[in-house]
Design a protein around this motif. Structure first.
Motif, PDB file in Angstrom:
ATOM      1  N   HIS A   1       3.438  10.455  -9.174  1.00  0.00           N
ATOM      2  CA  HIS A   1       2.755  10.797 -10.428  1.00  0.00           C
ATOM      3  C   HIS A   1       2.065  12.163 -10.297  1.00  0.00           C
ATOM      4  CE1 HIS A   1       0.538  10.262 -14.145  1.00  0.00           C
ATOM      5  NE2 HIS A   1      -0.559  10.580 -13.490  1.00  0.00           N
ATOM      6  N   ASP A   2       1.382  12.383  -9.164  1.00  0.00           N
ATOM      7  CA  ASP A   2       0.671  13.645  -8.961  1.00  0.00           C
ATOM      8  C   ASP A   2       1.626  14.841  -8.921  1.00  0.00           C
ATOM      9  OD1 ASP A   2      -1.704  12.315  -8.932  1.00  0.00           O
ATOM     10  OD2 ASP A   2      -1.992  12.403  -6.761  1.00  0.00           O
TER      11      ASP A   2
ATOM     12  N   ASN B   1      -0.416  22.484  -2.986  1.00  0.00           N
ATOM     13  CA  ASN B   1      -1.620  21.854  -2.433  1.00  0.00           C
ATOM     14  C   ASN B   1      -1.397  20.371  -2.173  1.00  0.00           C
ATOM     15  OD1 ASN B   1      -3.121  24.193  -2.414  1.00  0.00           O
ATOM     16  ND2 ASN B   1      -4.012  23.838  -4.435  1.00  0.00           N
ATOM     17  N   ILE B   2      -0.748  19.695  -3.093  1.00  0.00           N
ATOM     18  CA  ILE B   2      -0.486  18.260  -2.909  1.00  0.00           C
ATOM     19  C   ILE B   2       0.394  18.043  -1.687  1.00  0.00           C
ATOM     20  CG2 ILE B   2       0.673  16.246  -3.910  1.00  0.00           C
ATOM     21  CD1 ILE B   2      -0.218  17.302  -6.688  1.00  0.00           C
ATOM     22  N   ILE B   3       1.449  18.827  -1.578  1.00  0.00           N
ATOM     23  CA  ILE B   3       2.364  18.687  -0.441  1.00  0.00           C
ATOM     24  C   ILE B   3       1.644  19.026   0.864  1.00  0.00           C
ATOM     25  CG2 ILE B   3       4.449  19.644   0.626  1.00  0.00           C
ATOM     26  CD1 ILE B   3       5.536  19.896  -2.307  1.00  0.00           C
TER      27      ILE B   3
ATOM     28  N   ARG C   1       4.691  14.866 -10.394  1.00  0.00           N
ATOM     29  CA  ARG C   1       5.424  14.950 -11.661  1.00  0.00           C
ATOM     30  C   ARG C   1       4.674  15.799 -12.689  1.00  0.00           C
ATOM     31  NH1 ARG C   1       6.918   9.585 -12.874  1.00  0.00           N
ATOM     32  NH2 ARG C   1       8.825  10.007 -11.739  1.00  0.00           N
ATOM     33  N   SER C   2       3.342  15.712 -12.702  1.00  0.00           N
ATOM     34  CA  SER C   2       2.546  16.444 -13.686  1.00  0.00           C
ATOM     35  C   SER C   2       2.745  17.963 -13.577  1.00  0.00           C
ATOM     36  CB  SER C   2       1.081  16.054 -13.543  1.00  0.00           C
ATOM     37  OG  SER C   2       0.276  16.818 -14.388  1.00  0.00           O
ATOM     38  N   PRO C   3       2.540  18.571 -12.404  1.00  0.00           N
ATOM     39  CA  PRO C   3       2.756  20.024 -12.336  1.00  0.00           C
ATOM     40  C   PRO C   3       4.226  20.404 -12.540  1.00  0.00           C
ATOM     41  CG  PRO C   3       2.075  19.177 -10.187  1.00  0.00           C
ATOM     42  CD  PRO C   3       1.963  18.060 -11.163  1.00  0.00           C
ATOM     43  N   LEU C   4       5.134  19.549 -12.129  1.00  0.00           N
ATOM     44  CA  LEU C   4       6.542  19.845 -12.325  1.00  0.00           C
ATOM     45  C   LEU C   4       6.884  19.869 -13.816  1.00  0.00           C
ATOM     46  CD1 LEU C   4       9.112  20.479 -10.821  1.00  0.00           C
ATOM     47  CD2 LEU C   4       9.597  18.041 -10.712  1.00  0.00           C
ATOM     48  N   SER C   5       6.296  18.969 -14.585  1.00  0.00           N
ATOM     49  CA  SER C   5       6.516  18.974 -16.037  1.00  0.00           C
ATOM     50  C   SER C   5       5.983  20.266 -16.655  1.00  0.00           C
ATOM     51  CB  SER C   5       5.819  17.775 -16.673  1.00  0.00           C
ATOM     52  OG  SER C   5       6.407  16.573 -16.248  1.00  0.00           O
ATOM     53  N   LEU C   6       4.820  20.711 -16.172  1.00  0.00           N
ATOM     54  CA  LEU C   6       4.280  21.992 -16.651  1.00  0.00           C
ATOM     55  C   LEU C   6       5.230  23.141 -16.349  1.00  0.00           C
ATOM     56  CD1 LEU C   6       0.493  21.795 -15.697  1.00  0.00           C
ATOM     57  CD2 LEU C   6       1.468  21.856 -17.992  1.00  0.00           C
ATOM     58  N   ILE C   7       5.721  23.188 -15.143  1.00  0.00           N
ATOM     59  CA  ILE C   7       6.639  24.259 -14.748  1.00  0.00           C
ATOM     60  C   ILE C   7       7.859  24.259 -15.658  1.00  0.00           C
ATOM     61  CG2 ILE C   7       8.247  24.995 -12.927  1.00  0.00           C
ATOM     62  CD1 ILE C   7       6.090  24.098 -10.900  1.00  0.00           C
ATOM     63  N   ASN C   8       8.464  23.091 -15.828  1.00  0.00           N
ATOM     64  CA  ASN C   8       9.665  23.010 -16.661  1.00  0.00           C
ATOM     65  C   ASN C   8       9.371  23.369 -18.115  1.00  0.00           C
ATOM     66  OD1 ASN C   8      11.261  22.224 -14.503  1.00  0.00           O
ATOM     67  ND2 ASN C   8      10.982  20.051 -14.890  1.00  0.00           N
TER      68      ASN C   8
ATOM     69  N   GLU D   1       0.832  -1.208   0.000  1.00  0.00           N
ATOM     70  CA  GLU D   1       0.000   0.000   0.000  1.00  0.00           C
ATOM     71  C   GLU D   1       0.866   1.258   0.000  1.00  0.00           C
ATOM     72  OE1 GLU D   1      -2.552  -0.464   3.374  1.00  0.00           O
ATOM     73  OE2 GLU D   1      -3.767  -2.019   2.405  1.00  0.00           O
ATOM     74  N   LEU D   2       1.955   1.223   0.745  1.00  0.00           N
ATOM     75  CA  LEU D   2       2.867   2.358   0.776  1.00  0.00           C
ATOM     76  C   LEU D   2       3.507   2.568  -0.596  1.00  0.00           C
ATOM     77  CD1 LEU D   2       4.138   4.546   2.521  1.00  0.00           C
ATOM     78  CD2 LEU D   2       5.884   2.895   3.199  1.00  0.00           C
ATOM     79  N   ASP D   3       3.879   1.478  -1.257  1.00  0.00           N
ATOM     80  CA  ASP D   3       4.443   1.592  -2.608  1.00  0.00           C
ATOM     81  C   ASP D   3       3.428   2.196  -3.571  1.00  0.00           C
ATOM     82  OD1 ASP D   3       6.880   0.577  -1.858  1.00  0.00           O
ATOM     83  OD2 ASP D   3       6.469  -1.468  -2.557  1.00  0.00           O
ATOM     84  N   ALA D   4       2.180   1.746  -3.482  1.00  0.00           N
ATOM     85  CA  ALA D   4       1.131   2.283  -4.362  1.00  0.00           C
ATOM     86  C   ALA D   4       0.907   3.770  -4.065  1.00  0.00           C
ATOM     87  CB  ALA D   4      -0.156   1.500  -4.175  1.00  0.00           C
ATOM     88  N   PHE D   5       0.888   4.116  -2.786  1.00  0.00           N
ATOM     89  CA  PHE D   5       0.717   5.518  -2.397  1.00  0.00           C
ATOM     90  C   PHE D   5       1.876   6.358  -2.913  1.00  0.00           C
ATOM     91  CE2 PHE D   5       1.395   8.956   0.704  1.00  0.00           C
ATOM     92  CZ  PHE D   5       0.184   9.614   0.566  1.00  0.00           C
ATOM     93  N   ASN D   6       3.089   5.860  -2.737  1.00  0.00           N
ATOM     94  CA  ASN D   6       4.282   6.566  -3.206  1.00  0.00           C
ATOM     95  C   ASN D   6       4.221   6.779  -4.717  1.00  0.00           C
ATOM     96  OD1 ASN D   6       6.855   7.719  -3.142  1.00  0.00           O
ATOM     97  ND2 ASN D   6       7.844   5.748  -3.440  1.00  0.00           N
ATOM     98  N   SER D   7       3.782   5.763  -5.439  1.00  0.00           N
ATOM     99  CA  SER D   7       3.668   5.868  -6.897  1.00  0.00           C
ATOM    100  C   SER D   7       2.642   6.932  -7.282  1.00  0.00           C
ATOM    101  CB  SER D   7       3.282   4.512  -7.478  1.00  0.00           C
ATOM    102  OG  SER D   7       3.084   4.603  -8.858  1.00  0.00           O
ATOM    103  N   ALA D   8       1.504   6.928  -6.595  1.00  0.00           N
ATOM    104  CA  ALA D   8       0.452   7.903  -6.898  1.00  0.00           C
ATOM    105  C   ALA D   8       0.930   9.328  -6.606  1.00  0.00           C
ATOM    106  CB  ALA D   8      -0.805   7.586  -6.094  1.00  0.00           C
TER     107      ALA D   8
END
Length: 164
Positions: free
Chosen positions: A81-82, A123-125, A84-91, A71-78
């Motif tokens: 991913h969440d 917000n995510i953090i 990475r998306s805004p970071l890609s936009l920023i870059n 469950e921790l691995d799945a949470f970490n993956s999610a």
């Protein structure tokens, strides 16, 4: 007979009984030896039962820990991913701004997108930090009007992004 009995116990045969009757010292010693042998055998059985129970609990805890790790691995993956998306936009938009021939309105839109992506990451953090604090607090159960909550969220999103 006593020596044979002691040798048997030394070898691990805790059910060995000495067949020596009588009320003299040797008879009493044989009776005490037999009781000791029975007590040792019962103690060994109890220890074996406790060990089996302990092994079962360890196996259960190991399964629970493996499930929690999954469950921790799945949470970490999610979360990854969440974020990475805004970071890609920023870059991506920051790279667009580095181009010299960008009109001011395109640069302004790029900056707005960068700000939006940064706020999304914030917000995510913040949500992750709230979640980490929640795990150490006792739950306060109460009735919730989910319809009202959904309407409040809809209104908030409509005010924040009226074009959507």
């Amino acid at each position: 007979l006593l020596k044979e009995g002691m040798d048997a116990v030394r070898r691990g045969d805790l059910q060995k009984q000495i067949d020596l009757s009588g009320s003299d010292e040797l008879g009493q010693l044989a009776q005490h030896f037999n009781r000791m042998s029975i007590n040792l055998h019962q103690s060994r059985s109890e220890v074996e039962e406790l060990n089996a129970g302990l092994e079962q609990r360890v196996a259960e805890r190991t399964r629970e820990l493996a499930k929690a790790n999954q469950e921790l691995d799945a949470f970490n993956s999610a979360v990854s991913h969440d974020l990475r998306s805004p970071l890609s936009l920023i870059n991506g938009y920051a790279e667009l701004m580095l181009l010299e021939d960008q009109p001011k309105d395109v640069q302004r839109d790029s900056l707005q997108t960068i700000i939006y992506a940064g706020e999304k990451m914030e917000n995510i953090i913040g949500t992750l930090m709230d979640l980490s604090r929640m795990s150490s607090v006792e739950l306060d159960r109460q009735k919730v009007d989910l319809s009202r909550l959904a309407k409040d969220l809809l209104e908030r999103y409509q005010q924040r992004e009226p074009h959507r």
